[in-house]
Write a protein that holds these residues in place. Structure first.
Motif, short mmCIF file in Angstrom:
data_model
loop_
_atom_site.label_atom_id
_atom_site.label_comp_id
_atom_site.label_asym_id
_atom_site.label_seq_id
_atom_site.Cartn_x
_atom_site.Cartn_y
_atom_site.Cartn_z
N UNK A 18 0.83 -1.20 0.00
CA UNK A 18 0.00 0.00 0.00
C UNK A 18 0.87 1.25 0.00
N UNK A 19 0.27 2.31 -0.49
CA UNK A 19 0.88 3.62 -0.43
C UNK A 19 0.33 4.36 0.78
N UNK A 20 0.99 5.45 1.15
CA UNK A 20 0.50 6.31 2.23
C UNK A 20 -0.93 6.74 1.95
N UNK A 21 -1.20 7.05 0.70
CA UNK A 21 -2.55 7.49 0.31
C UNK A 21 -3.59 6.40 0.57
N UNK A 22 -3.23 5.16 0.33
CA UNK A 22 -4.17 4.06 0.56
C UNK A 22 -4.56 3.98 2.03
N UNK A 23 -3.56 4.08 2.91
CA UNK A 23 -3.85 4.03 4.34
C UNK A 23 -4.63 5.26 4.77
N UNK A 24 -4.27 6.41 4.26
CA UNK A 24 -4.98 7.64 4.60
C UNK A 24 -6.45 7.53 4.20
N UNK A 25 -6.70 7.02 3.01
CA UNK A 25 -8.08 6.83 2.56
C UNK A 25 -8.83 5.87 3.49
N UNK A 26 -8.18 4.80 3.90
CA UNK A 26 -8.81 3.83 4.79
C UNK A 26 -9.14 4.44 6.15
N UNK A 27 -8.34 5.42 6.57
CA UNK A 27 -8.57 6.07 7.86
C UNK A 27 -9.45 7.32 7.73
N UNK A 28 -9.78 7.68 6.50
CA UNK A 28 -10.65 8.83 6.27
C UNK A 28 -9.97 10.17 6.50
N UNK A 29 -8.66 10.24 6.20
CA UNK A 29 -7.92 11.48 6.37
C UNK A 29 -7.08 11.73 5.12
N UNK A 30 -6.48 12.90 5.04
CA UNK A 30 -5.62 13.21 3.90
C UNK A 30 -4.24 12.56 4.11
N UNK A 31 -3.53 12.40 3.02
CA UNK A 31 -2.17 11.87 3.09
C UNK A 31 -1.28 12.80 3.91
N UNK A 32 -1.51 14.09 3.77
CA UNK A 32 -0.71 15.07 4.51
C UNK A 32 -0.93 14.92 6.02
N UNK A 33 -2.17 14.69 6.43
CA UNK A 33 -2.47 14.53 7.86
C UNK A 33 -1.82 13.25 8.39
N UNK A 34 -1.96 12.15 7.67
CA UNK A 34 -1.36 10.90 8.11
C UNK A 34 0.15 11.04 8.20
N UNK A 35 0.76 11.69 7.24
CA UNK A 35 2.20 11.91 7.26
C UNK A 35 2.61 12.74 8.48
N UNK A 36 1.84 13.78 8.79
CA UNK A 36 2.13 14.63 9.95
C UNK A 36 2.02 13.83 11.25
N UNK A 37 1.04 12.93 11.32
CA UNK A 37 0.88 12.09 12.51
C UNK A 37 2.07 11.14 12.62
N UNK A 38 2.44 10.51 11.53
CA UNK A 38 3.55 9.57 11.55
C UNK A 38 4.87 10.24 11.93
N UNK A 39 5.00 11.51 11.62
CA UNK A 39 6.22 12.25 11.92
C UNK A 39 6.16 13.01 13.25
N UNK A 40 5.08 12.82 13.99
CA UNK A 40 4.95 13.44 15.31
C UNK A 40 4.57 14.90 15.30
N UNK A 41 4.16 15.42 14.15
CA UNK A 41 3.76 16.82 14.06
C UNK A 41 2.31 17.01 14.48
N UNK A 51 -9.56 1.60 14.87
CA UNK A 51 -9.79 1.71 13.42
C UNK A 51 -8.73 0.92 12.63
N UNK A 52 -7.46 1.09 13.01
CA UNK A 52 -6.39 0.39 12.29
C UNK A 52 -6.49 -1.11 12.52
N UNK A 53 -6.78 -1.51 13.76
CA UNK A 53 -6.95 -2.95 14.03
C UNK A 53 -8.07 -3.52 13.18
N UNK A 54 -9.15 -2.79 13.03
CA UNK A 54 -10.30 -3.26 12.24
C UNK A 54 -9.98 -3.30 10.75
N UNK A 55 -9.46 -2.20 10.22
CA UNK A 55 -9.20 -2.08 8.79
C UNK A 55 -8.17 -3.11 8.33
#
Length: 123
Positions: A18-41, A51-55
């Motif tokens: 999967x790409x970052x975008x695929x996971x972001x779509x599954x979580x209902x957020x933008x790729x930019x938001x998911x990236x910011x979360x992953x980087x601690x911003x 949600x992640x456990x379910x998806x």
């Protein structure tokens, strides 16, 4: 800098092609938001553990690894003290105020504290 949670998500995506975008779509957020979360911003949304456990159908060790990654990546925790007795609130807050000094404890004291806390889970 990639957090422990970010590393977990990256490995999960690689394993699933999967790409970052695929996971972001599954979580209902933008790729930019998911990236910011992953980087601690940005903080990890509280509902993401479930949600992640379910998806991704995570169970057992994988679900525990996710929970640990989320916990170790958080900068802030909120604790609901609504149903806690006044004396117990004071104890909990006193402990919280001392958290910064834990890094100055020797390993034996930390192990004793971990052992005590592990025992209290069973009560």
């Amino acid at each position: 800098m990639l957090t422990t949670f970010g590393k977990f998500c990256r490995v999960l995506r690689i394993e699933r092609n999967e790409l970052l975008k695929d996971m972001a779509d599954a979580l209902g957020v933008s790729s930019a938001f998911l990236s910011a979360v992953e980087n601690g911003k940005k903080e990890i949304p509280s509902k993401w553990l479930d949600k992640i456990k379910e998806v991704y159908s995570l169970t057992g060790n994988a679900a525990e690894e996710l929970a640990t990654a989320i916990d170790s990546s958080r900068k802030e925790y909120r604790v609901n003290l609504e149903n806690i007795a006044t004396e117990d609130r004071a104890l909990a807050l006193s402990f919280a105020r001392k958290l910064e000094s834990i890094s100055q404890m020797d390993d034996q004291t930390k192990d004793e504290l971990r052992t005590f806390l592990a025992k209290t889970k069973k009560i």
